[in-house]
Design a protein around this motif. Structure first.
Motif, PDB file in Angstrom:
ATOM      1  N   LEU A  46      16.865  49.971  80.938  1.00 33.35           N
ATOM      2  CA  LEU A  46      18.098  50.561  80.415  1.00 33.35           C
ATOM      3  C   LEU A  46      18.910  49.605  79.538  1.00 33.35           C
ATOM      4  CD1 LEU A  46      19.220  52.427  83.660  1.00 33.35           C
ATOM      5  CD2 LEU A  46      18.220  53.439  81.609  1.00 33.35           C
ATOM      6  N   GLN A  47      18.758  48.313  79.755  1.00 35.47           N
ATOM      7  CA  GLN A  47      19.588  47.348  79.030  1.00 35.47           C
ATOM      8  C   GLN A  47      19.446  47.465  77.507  1.00 35.47           C
ATOM      9  OE1 GLN A  47      18.687  44.494  77.211  1.00 35.47           O
ATOM     10  NE2 GLN A  47      20.734  43.598  76.985  1.00 35.47           N
ATOM     11  N   PRO A  48      18.226  47.622  76.952  1.00 37.62           N
ATOM     12  CA  PRO A  48      18.128  47.773  75.500  1.00 37.62           C
ATOM     13  C   PRO A  48      18.851  49.023  74.983  1.00 37.62           C
ATOM     14  CG  PRO A  48      15.991  47.182  76.423  1.00 37.62           C
ATOM     15  CD  PRO A  48      16.888  47.516  77.572  1.00 37.62           C
ATOM     16  N   LEU A  49      18.866  50.100  75.800  1.00 38.88           N
ATOM     17  CA  LEU A  49      19.566  51.315  75.391  1.00 38.88           C
ATOM     18  C   LEU A  49      21.076  51.096  75.379  1.00 38.88           C
ATOM     19  CD1 LEU A  49      17.529  54.021  77.364  1.00 38.88           C
ATOM     20  CD2 LEU A  49      17.307  53.340  74.970  1.00 38.88           C
ATOM     21  N   VAL A  50      21.575  50.383  76.388  1.00 39.67           N
ATOM     22  CA  VAL A  50      23.005  50.063  76.420  1.00 39.67           C
ATOM     23  C   VAL A  50      23.359  49.149  75.248  1.00 39.67           C
ATOM     24  CG1 VAL A  50      24.832  48.932  77.752  1.00 39.67           C
ATOM     25  CG2 VAL A  50      23.170  50.398  78.909  1.00 39.67           C
ATOM     26  N   GLU A  51      22.506  48.204  74.966  1.00 39.28           N
ATOM     27  CA  GLU A  51      22.742  47.295  73.842  1.00 39.28           C
ATOM     28  C   GLU A  51      22.798  48.061  72.526  1.00 39.28           C
ATOM     29  OE1 GLU A  51      20.900  43.211  71.878  1.00 39.28           O
ATOM     30  OE2 GLU A  51      19.926  44.164  73.580  1.00 39.28           O
ATOM     31  N   ASN A  52      21.875  49.031  72.351  1.00 34.58           N
ATOM     32  CA  ASN A  52      21.897  49.859  71.148  1.00 34.58           C
ATOM     33  C   ASN A  52      23.193  50.661  71.060  1.00 34.58           C
ATOM     34  OD1 ASN A  52      19.483  49.105  69.996  1.00 34.58           O
ATOM     35  ND2 ASN A  52      18.306  50.797  70.879  1.00 34.58           N
ATOM     36  N   ALA A  53      23.636  51.214  72.206  1.00 32.45           N
ATOM     37  CA  ALA A  53      24.875  51.999  72.215  1.00 32.45           C
ATOM     38  C   ALA A  53      26.058  51.155  71.767  1.00 32.45           C
ATOM     39  CB  ALA A  53      25.120  52.566  73.612  1.00 32.45           C
ATOM     40  N   LEU A  54      26.091  49.905  72.222  1.00 29.83           N
ATOM     41  CA  LEU A  54      27.193  49.014  71.850  1.00 29.83           C
ATOM     42  C   LEU A  54      27.086  48.587  70.388  1.00 29.83           C
ATOM     43  CD1 LEU A  54      27.215  46.804  75.054  1.00 29.83           C
ATOM     44  CD2 LEU A  54      28.960  48.463  74.395  1.00 29.83           C
ATOM     45  N   LYS A  55      25.900  48.173  69.981  1.00 30.75           N
ATOM     46  CA  LYS A  55      25.711  47.614  68.644  1.00 30.75           C
ATOM     47  C   LYS A  55      25.855  48.663  67.554  1.00 30.75           C
ATOM     48  CE  LYS A  55      22.387  44.915  65.918  1.00 30.75           C
ATOM     49  NZ  LYS A  55      21.051  44.257  65.936  1.00 30.75           N
ATOM     50  N   HIS A  56      25.287  49.860  67.781  1.00 35.99           N
ATOM     51  CA  HIS A  56      25.250  50.877  66.733  1.00 35.99           C
ATOM     52  C   HIS A  56      26.292  51.977  66.930  1.00 35.99           C
ATOM     53  CE1 HIS A  56      21.516  49.162  65.165  1.00 35.99           C
ATOM     54  NE2 HIS A  56      21.098  49.084  66.426  1.00 35.99           N
ATOM     55  N   GLY A  57      26.899  52.044  68.125  1.00 38.02           N
ATOM     56  CA  GLY A  57      27.873  53.102  68.375  1.00 38.02           C
ATOM     57  C   GLY A  57      29.286  52.612  68.576  1.00 38.02           C
ATOM     58  N   ILE A  58      29.488  51.665  69.502  1.00 37.59           N
ATOM     59  CA  ILE A  58      30.834  51.233  69.878  1.00 37.59           C
ATOM     60  C   ILE A  58      31.394  50.187  68.915  1.00 37.59           C
ATOM     61  CG2 ILE A  58      32.259  50.301  71.731  1.00 37.59           C
ATOM     62  CD1 ILE A  58      30.970  53.017  72.336  1.00 37.59           C
ATOM     63  N   GLU A  59      30.640  49.125  68.654  1.00 41.27           N
ATOM     64  CA  GLU A  59      31.165  48.020  67.841  1.00 41.27           C
ATOM     65  C   GLU A  59      31.555  48.427  66.418  1.00 41.27           C
ATOM     66  OE1 GLU A  59      28.377  44.825  68.095  1.00 41.27           O
ATOM     67  OE2 GLU A  59      29.099  44.159  70.054  1.00 41.27           O
ATOM     68  N   PRO A  60      30.795  49.319  65.735  1.00 48.47           N
ATOM     69  CA  PRO A  60      31.212  49.702  64.374  1.00 48.47           C
ATOM     70  C   PRO A  60      32.489  50.543  64.338  1.00 48.47           C
ATOM     71  CG  PRO A  60      28.871  50.131  64.715  1.00 48.47           C
ATOM     72  CD  PRO A  60      29.471  49.865  66.056  1.00 48.47           C
ATOM     73  N   SER A  61      32.878  51.111  65.485  1.00 47.01           N
ATOM     74  CA  SER A  61      34.060  51.969  65.539  1.00 47.01           C
ATOM     75  C   SER A  61      35.312  51.119  65.757  1.00 47.01           C
ATOM     76  CB  SER A  61      33.915  52.990  66.669  1.00 47.01           C
ATOM     77  OG  SER A  61      35.099  53.742  66.826  1.00 47.01           O
ATOM     78  N   ILE A  62      36.341  51.323  64.949  1.00 53.62           N
ATOM     79  CA  ILE A  62      37.564  50.525  65.045  1.00 53.62           C
ATOM     80  C   ILE A  62      38.212  50.699  66.416  1.00 53.62           C
ATOM     81  CG2 ILE A  62      39.894  50.217  64.119  1.00 53.62           C
ATOM     82  CD1 ILE A  62      38.777  51.025  61.395  1.00 53.62           C
ATOM     83  N   GLU A  63      38.263  51.934  66.895  1.00 55.48           N
ATOM     84  CA  GLU A  63      38.897  52.188  68.190  1.00 55.48           C
ATOM     85  C   GLU A  63      37.972  51.943  69.375  1.00 55.48           C
ATOM     86  OE1 GLU A  63      37.424  56.179  66.561  1.00 55.48           O
ATOM     87  OE2 GLU A  63      38.418  54.362  65.815  1.00 55.48           O
ATOM     88  N   GLY A  64      36.713  51.614  69.107  1.00 57.10           N
ATOM     89  CA  GLY A  64      35.766  51.374  70.195  1.00 57.10           C
ATOM     90  C   GLY A  64      35.288  52.666  70.822  1.00 57.10           C
ATOM     91  N   GLY A  65      35.034  52.644  72.108  1.00 54.36           N
ATOM     92  CA  GLY A  65      34.558  53.842  72.795  1.00 54.36           C
ATOM     93  C   GLY A  65      34.075  53.510  74.188  1.00 54.36           C
ATOM     94  N   SER A  66      33.379  54.458  74.779  1.00 57.62           N
ATOM     95  CA  SER A  66      32.906  54.290  76.153  1.00 57.62           C
ATOM     96  C   SER A  66      31.404  54.487  76.226  1.00 57.62           C
ATOM     97  CB  SER A  66      33.604  55.288  77.094  1.00 57.62           C
ATOM     98  OG  SER A  66      33.270  56.618  76.742  1.00 57.62           O
TER      99      SER A  66
END
Length: 321
Positions: free
Chosen positions: A233-253
């Motif tokens: 699961l760790q690579p999937l979480v890493e992808n979520a952070l790198k490609h989903g959360i970090e590019p967003s100014i407000e972040g996310g969950s």
């Protein structure tokens, strides 16, 4: 014991070939009778070995000597049970017009051939699994330094400004690195271990990202002991952070959950960041994941990925029991 549907089809074809060969050699009362006996004996052997495997080892890799003993017992018991079933279906005495010992010899030869075939296939799958795991470890060796260097840079800044948070971050980093090292040496982790690893990983990143990152880990206690490939699961979480959360100014969950559904173990990683993960590294990551699951579960695992209603991305894994 992986790939039972494949084994069933292979045994059905193998049984038919044996019946045809015996008929060509003028053994028995023709192809029809030989086919009934061959299918009944072959399927009985398959079912008995499969049930024994499931009862003794379930999804674990069996030791060689006990497995060979199980196969030998399965062949003998399958010959007895299958012959009795075939005779009952044909309405003839078991020994009528048939040399029982010759039939037993054919069963032993077929059992040895079938054992060699499935053993060779299993060894090839092991080699492929080893190749994929080696690729995973190489990928981890390439990724970990970036995560480690970024975290150490944050630690350096926190030590001067907020020593208490720095100590907390260092504790989670230490636990995470210990867990990844242990996972790299095992063929299976429990879900409890996987989620504990994720918790330490996400805690480190939550300190780094602050309010921009929120996360939830949902693991029912009944599923905690279930074995899964390590670092699944760790690579999937890493992808979520790198490609989903970090590019967003407000972040996310990010939410990571496990559940049982229709006899399958379902694992899900969902984020509320920017959608469209498959581009670039995330797409390669999903391809590697599918290849790894195919090697681990013989094609019976499923990966579904796509945008979700929150505007982020969800990856769902469906694994056999």
């Amino acid at each position: 014991m992986q790939g039972f549907p494949f084994a069933l089809v292979a045994v059905l074809a193998f049984n038919t070939a044996i019946a045809a060969l015996l008929s060509l050699l003028s053994y028995g009362r023709g192809f029809g009778e030989n086919l009934v006996f061959s299918q009944c004996i072959g399927l009985s052997v398959l079912v008995l070995i499969h049930l024994g495997w499931r009862a003794l080892w379930r999804d674990r890799k069996p030791p060689r000597a006990p497995l060979l003993a199980l196969i030998a017992l399965g062949v003998i018991a399958g010959w007895l049970v299958g012959s009795a079933i075939a005779a009952a279906l044909l309405g003839i005495p078991w020994t009528a017009g048939r040399n029982a010992w010759a039939a037993f010899g054919v069963t032993l030869a077929a059992g040895a051939t079938g054992t060699w075939f499935f053993w060779s296939r299993h060894k090839a799958a092991d080699l492929e699994r080893g190749r994929i795991e080696a690729q995973l470890r190489l990928l981890q060796a390439q990724i970990e330094p970036h995560f480690l260097f970024n975290t150490l840079a944050n630690l350096d800044a926190l030590i001067a400004t907020d020593p208490a948070r720095a100590r907390v971050m260092l504790g989670h980093l230490n636990d995470y690195l210990r867990a990844t090292l242990a996972a790299a040496r095992r063929e299976r982790n429990t879900l409890r271990e996987e989620f504990a690893l994720l918790e330490n990983y996400l805690e480190v990143l939550a300190i780094r990202m602050g309010a921009r990152l929120r996360y939830e880990l949902a693991l029912p206690e009944a599923l905690a002991p279930r074995p899964v490939p390590p670092m699944l699961l760790q690579p999937l979480v890493e992808n979520a952070l790198k490609h989903g959360i970090e590019p967003s100014i407000e972040g996310g969950s990010v939410k990571v959950s496990a559940r049982e559904e229709h006899g399958k173990l379902v694992l899900e990683v969902a984020d509320t960041g920017q959608g469209g993960h498959p581009a670039g590294g995330a797409g390669v990551g999903l391809a590697n994941l599918r290849e790894r699951l195919d090697a681990a579960f013989g094609g019976s695992a499923k990966v579904v990925a796509g945008a979700n209603a929150a505007g982020g991305y969800t990856v769902t894994l469906s694994l056999p029991r």
